[in-house]
Design a protein around this motif. Structure first.
Motif, PDB file in Angstrom:
ATOM      1  N   ARG A  16     -17.957 120.354  88.182  1.00  0.00           N
ATOM      2  CA  ARG A  16     -17.981 118.935  88.551  1.00  0.00           C
ATOM      3  C   ARG A  16     -19.249 118.590  89.319  1.00  0.00           C
ATOM      4  NH1 ARG A  16     -14.485 115.087  91.110  1.00  0.00           N
ATOM      5  NH2 ARG A  16     -15.289 115.731  93.138  1.00  0.00           N
ATOM      6  N   ALA A  17     -19.731 119.536  90.123  1.00  0.00           N
ATOM      7  CA  ALA A  17     -20.936 119.290  90.917  1.00  0.00           C
ATOM      8  C   ALA A  17     -22.179 119.120  90.044  1.00  0.00           C
ATOM      9  CB  ALA A  17     -21.156 120.433  91.906  1.00  0.00           C
ATOM     10  N   THR A  18     -22.167 119.714  88.857  1.00  0.00           N
ATOM     11  CA  THR A  18     -23.332 119.618  87.969  1.00  0.00           C
ATOM     12  C   THR A  18     -23.209 118.472  86.970  1.00  0.00           C
ATOM     13  OG1 THR A  18     -22.339 121.168  86.370  1.00  0.00           O
ATOM     14  CG2 THR A  18     -23.707 122.114  88.109  1.00  0.00           C
ATOM     15  N   PHE A  19     -22.047 117.830  86.925  1.00  0.00           N
ATOM     16  CA  PHE A  19     -21.848 116.750  85.958  1.00  0.00           C
ATOM     17  C   PHE A  19     -22.444 115.467  86.525  1.00  0.00           C
ATOM     18  CE2 PHE A  19     -19.342 113.729  83.365  1.00  0.00           C
ATOM     19  CZ  PHE A  19     -19.578 114.290  82.125  1.00  0.00           C
ATOM     20  N   GLN A  30       1.134 124.632  78.818  1.00  0.00           N
ATOM     21  CA  GLN A  30       1.647 124.065  77.578  1.00  0.00           C
ATOM     22  C   GLN A  30       2.685 122.962  77.803  1.00  0.00           C
ATOM     23  OE1 GLN A  30       2.562 128.050  75.838  1.00  0.00           O
ATOM     24  NE2 GLN A  30       1.445 127.268  74.047  1.00  0.00           N
ATOM     25  N   GLU A  31       3.100 122.771  79.056  1.00  0.00           N
ATOM     26  CA  GLU A  31       4.174 121.824  79.318  1.00  0.00           C
ATOM     27  C   GLU A  31       3.847 120.766  80.370  1.00  0.00           C
ATOM     28  OE1 GLU A  31       7.488 124.218  80.450  1.00  0.00           O
ATOM     29  OE2 GLU A  31       7.810 125.021  78.434  1.00  0.00           O
ATOM     30  N   LYS A  32       3.092 121.120  81.396  1.00  0.00           N
ATOM     31  CA  LYS A  32       2.903 120.196  82.521  1.00  0.00           C
ATOM     32  C   LYS A  32       1.499 120.320  83.101  1.00  0.00           C
ATOM     33  CE  LYS A  32       4.790 123.524  85.834  1.00  0.00           C
ATOM     34  NZ  LYS A  32       4.786 124.617  84.846  1.00  0.00           N
ATOM     35  N   PHE A  33       1.173 119.313  83.937  1.00  0.00           N
ATOM     36  CA  PHE A  33      -0.101 119.336  84.662  1.00  0.00           C
ATOM     37  C   PHE A  33      -0.022 120.397  85.759  1.00  0.00           C
ATOM     38  CE2 PHE A  33      -0.085 115.052  82.899  1.00  0.00           C
ATOM     39  CZ  PHE A  33      -1.412 114.854  82.526  1.00  0.00           C
ATOM     40  N   ILE A  34      -1.079 121.218  85.855  1.00  0.00           N
ATOM     41  CA  ILE A  34      -1.103 122.238  86.910  1.00  0.00           C
ATOM     42  C   ILE A  34      -2.312 122.073  87.846  1.00  0.00           C
ATOM     43  CG2 ILE A  34       0.184 123.945  85.549  1.00  0.00           C
ATOM     44  CD1 ILE A  34      -2.508 125.280  84.890  1.00  0.00           C
ATOM     45  N   PHE A  35      -3.238 121.176  87.484  1.00  0.00           N
ATOM     46  CA  PHE A  35      -4.418 120.965  88.328  1.00  0.00           C
ATOM     47  C   PHE A  35      -4.950 119.550  88.094  1.00  0.00           C
ATOM     48  CE2 PHE A  35      -9.004 120.857  88.969  1.00  0.00           C
ATOM     49  CZ  PHE A  35      -9.141 121.417  90.224  1.00  0.00           C
ATOM     50  N   TYR A  36      -5.417 118.931  89.198  1.00  0.00           N
ATOM     51  CA  TYR A  36      -6.024 117.593  89.081  1.00  0.00           C
ATOM     52  C   TYR A  36      -7.092 117.444  90.154  1.00  0.00           C
ATOM     53  CZ  TYR A  36      -6.633 112.549  89.621  1.00  0.00           C
ATOM     54  OH  TYR A  36      -7.170 111.294  89.743  1.00  0.00           O
ATOM     55  N   LEU A  37      -8.297 117.020  89.745  1.00  0.00           N
ATOM     56  CA  LEU A  37      -9.393 116.768  90.676  1.00  0.00           C
ATOM     57  C   LEU A  37      -9.889 115.342  90.438  1.00  0.00           C
ATOM     58  CD1 LEU A  37     -11.363 117.892  92.833  1.00  0.00           C
ATOM     59  CD2 LEU A  37     -12.863 118.557  90.942  1.00  0.00           C
TER      60      LEU A  37
END
Length: 201
Positions: A16-19, A30-37
């Motif tokens: 993200r720092a380089t974007f 395969q079923e749920k969100f496990i990370f969000y930034l």
């Protein structure tokens, strides 16, 4: 949690720092969100723990086994963005989840609006230029007419001068004739030789 997903999550801050654009990143199994930034402006309520659903980029990437791209309009979340989601495979080539990147289209939208404004202004300038050209052509024609009228007036003035010169010359000669006649009459009067018409008056 799968090790491949853990490795991706640990690399997200560096990525993200380089974007160069404001973005938000989400990862799911395969079923749920496990990370969000969240991003700077691009952020909403955390989806961690919530199931992924059909229509979500992550769900589409996992179930179609390929990268999924879509554009979300400003009306939905308050800011326009492009979403790119791709399935995540482990070392056994099995899909274990998906990685999603959403980046802002706000600058692009500003540029598009600016381009439309410039195009509109260009059309107005072109229309004004055409109007100016039209008026310049009319003015040029009127100037030509004025020049022709001036030439005609000069010719008339020259003719008037010639007529005045002729009148002056006639008047001059008439005055001379009258003066001569008066002189002759005076002479005749002194010598007693009056013209016949004088004797019969």
């Amino acid at each position: 949690m799968d090790k491949t997903l853990e490795a991706i999550i640990s690399a997200v801050p560096t990525f993200r720092a380089t974007f160069p654009f404001d973005c938000m990143i989400a990862i799911s199994d395969q079923e749920k969100f496990i990370f969000y930034l969240p991003g700077i402006k691009m952020k909403h309520e955390s989806p961690i723990g919530k199931p992924i659903k059909q229509g979500d980029g992550l769900w589409e990437a996992i179930n179609n086994k390929q990268t999924y791209t879509n554009v979300i309009s400003k009306e939905i979340w308050g800011f326009p963005f492009k979403n790119i989601s791709t399935p995540v495979f482990n070392e056994h080539k099995e899909i274990v989840g998906a990685f999603g990147l959403a980046y802002s289209l706000e600058n692009q939208e500003i540029l598009i609006n600016a381009a439309h404004t410039i195009a509109s202004s260009s059309q107005e300038v072109l229309a004004s230029s055409e109007e100016l050209l039209k008026n310049a052509t009319i003015l040029h024609n009127k100037m030509d007419n004025l020049r022709e009228a001036s030439k005609l007036m000069l010719r008339k003035i020259e003719q008037s001068n010639q007529i005045l010169s002729f009148i002056k010359e006639v008047a001059y000669h008439t005055n001379i004739l009258g003066l001569n006649a008066a002189i002759e009459a005076a002479r005749a009067g002194k010598s007693g030789n009056y013209p016949i018409e004088v004797l019969y008056r």
